[in-house]
Design a protein around this motif. Structure first.
Motif, PDB file in Angstrom:
ATOM      1  N   MET A 196      32.226 -16.507  29.900  1.00  0.00           N
ATOM      2  CA  MET A 196      31.820 -15.745  28.718  1.00  0.00           C
ATOM      3  C   MET A 196      30.592 -14.873  29.012  1.00  0.00           C
ATOM      4  O   MET A 196      30.500 -13.731  28.601  1.00  0.00           O
ATOM      5  N   LYS A 197      29.637 -15.458  29.769  1.00  0.00           N
ATOM      6  CA  LYS A 197      28.429 -14.715  30.123  1.00  0.00           C
ATOM      7  C   LYS A 197      28.779 -13.492  30.963  1.00  0.00           C
ATOM      8  O   LYS A 197      28.257 -12.401  30.740  1.00  0.00           O
ATOM      9  N   SER A 198      29.662 -13.674  31.940  1.00  0.00           N
ATOM     10  CA  SER A 198      30.088 -12.575  32.805  1.00  0.00           C
ATOM     11  C   SER A 198      30.799 -11.499  31.996  1.00  0.00           C
ATOM     12  O   SER A 198      30.589 -10.300  32.221  1.00  0.00           O
ATOM     13  N   TYR A 199      31.622 -11.912  31.049  1.00  0.00           N
ATOM     14  CA  TYR A 199      32.349 -10.973  30.181  1.00  0.00           C
ATOM     15  C   TYR A 199      31.365 -10.113  29.396  1.00  0.00           C
ATOM     16  O   TYR A 199      31.480  -8.884  29.358  1.00  0.00           O
ATOM     17  N   ASN A 200      30.384 -10.761  28.767  1.00  0.00           N
ATOM     18  CA  ASN A 200      29.401 -10.030  27.959  1.00  0.00           C
ATOM     19  C   ASN A 200      28.568  -9.077  28.805  1.00  0.00           C
ATOM     20  O   ASN A 200      28.271  -7.953  28.384  1.00  0.00           O
ATOM     21  N   LEU A 201      28.198  -9.505  29.989  1.00  0.00           N
ATOM     22  CA  LEU A 201      27.408  -8.655  30.886  1.00  0.00           C
ATOM     23  C   LEU A 201      28.194  -7.414  31.308  1.00  0.00           C
ATOM     24  O   LEU A 201      27.642  -6.312  31.385  1.00  0.00           O
ATOM     25  N   LYS A 202      29.478  -7.601  31.575  1.00  0.00           N
ATOM     26  CA  LYS A 202      30.310  -6.463  31.966  1.00  0.00           C
ATOM     27  C   LYS A 202      30.484  -5.479  30.813  1.00  0.00           C
ATOM     28  O   LYS A 202      30.517  -4.264  31.027  1.00  0.00           O
ATOM     29  N   ILE A 203      30.603  -5.986  29.599  1.00  0.00           N
ATOM     30  CA  ILE A 203      30.707  -5.110  28.421  1.00  0.00           C
ATOM     31  C   ILE A 203      29.432  -4.287  28.264  1.00  0.00           C
ATOM     32  O   ILE A 203      29.475  -3.069  28.034  1.00  0.00           O
ATOM     33  N   ILE A 204      28.290  -4.950  28.394  1.00  0.00           N
ATOM     34  CA  ILE A 204      27.004  -4.249  28.299  1.00  0.00           C
ATOM     35  C   ILE A 204      26.882  -3.206  29.414  1.00  0.00           C
ATOM     36  O   ILE A 204      26.451  -2.074  29.185  1.00  0.00           O
TER      37      ILE A 204
ATOM     38  N   TYR B 162      36.525  -3.771  35.466  1.00  0.00           N
ATOM     39  CA  TYR B 162      36.809  -4.033  34.054  1.00  0.00           C
ATOM     40  C   TYR B 162      38.254  -4.381  33.725  1.00  0.00           C
ATOM     41  O   TYR B 162      38.559  -4.708  32.585  1.00  0.00           O
TER      42      TYR B 162
END
Length: 208
Positions: free
Chosen positions: A1-9, A130
């Protein structure tokens, strides 16, 4: 989840906020610095984190690639020739006729220093980074084309945005099929060089 959010940012910062910031009125030196930092960051992620390697695969289907690319090129050439002829006849092949040396130099510079970095960023990096977080393939390709168009907002030209969106779709589909930065760069260079050649350079930010 952390990796997902970082990639979105990361995606929002690199592909939305940064390109939009280039349309604002502030120091060109700062714009250049921000762009360079963004590009260096992308190269770092590509080669150090994602660990991709840029090499020419022996399995590339050059015959199929040229057949598909030339079919698209013929359609684009006919449509854009008619467009320039009827909207700006004085521009029709004007650079080739009046400034052939500059025409050759611009094509070489554009193909090497503009097209390849764009494809490295918007196809190689974007797909590698992505694709795992945007599961729907059609949405992913549409988003890629939209963001590629947004990258050209600094030209403040509606025609440029339309053409780069269409180009973004074509290049995204090509990269999806070939998984080759080289092939999609050749296609991008061919189409972009043609637009400059036929007389659309001034509309698309090329020197004229």
């Amino acid at each position: 989840m952390k990796s997902y959010n970082l990639k979105i940012i990361e995606l929002i910062l690199l592909f939305i906020i940064l390109p939009i910031s280039f349309t604002l009125n502030y120091s060109p030196i700062l714009k250049l610095a921000f762009g360079l930092i963004g590009f260096i960051y992308i190269l770092y992620v590509l080669f150090k984190i994602e660990r991709i390697s840029i090499k020419i695969s022996k399995d590339l289907n050059w015959t199929k690639f040229w057949k598909n690319t030339l079919l698209k090129f013929i359609f684009i050439a006919i449509f854009t020739s008619l467009y320039v002829w009827f909207t700006s006849r004085e521009s029709f092949f004007s650079v080739v006729i009046n400034k052939p040396k500059m025409w050759v130099l611009i094509l070489l510079f554009y193909s090497i220093f503009s097209v390849f970095p764009q494809e490295l960023i918007y196809r190689t990096f974007f797909f590698k980074r992505y694709k795992s977080i945007i599961k729907n393939e059609k949405v992913f390709i549409f988003m890629n084309a939209v963001l590629f168009s947004i990258a050209h907002l600094l030209f403040k030209n509606t025609l440029v945005l339309i053409l780069t969106f269409i180009g973004g779709l074509l290049f995204a589909f090509s990269y999806k099929k070939t998984n080759s930065t080289l092939l999609v760069s050749i296609e991008h260079a061919l189409f972009g060089c043609w637009l400059f050649t036929v007389g659309m350079g001034s509309m698309l930010g090329f020197p004229s």
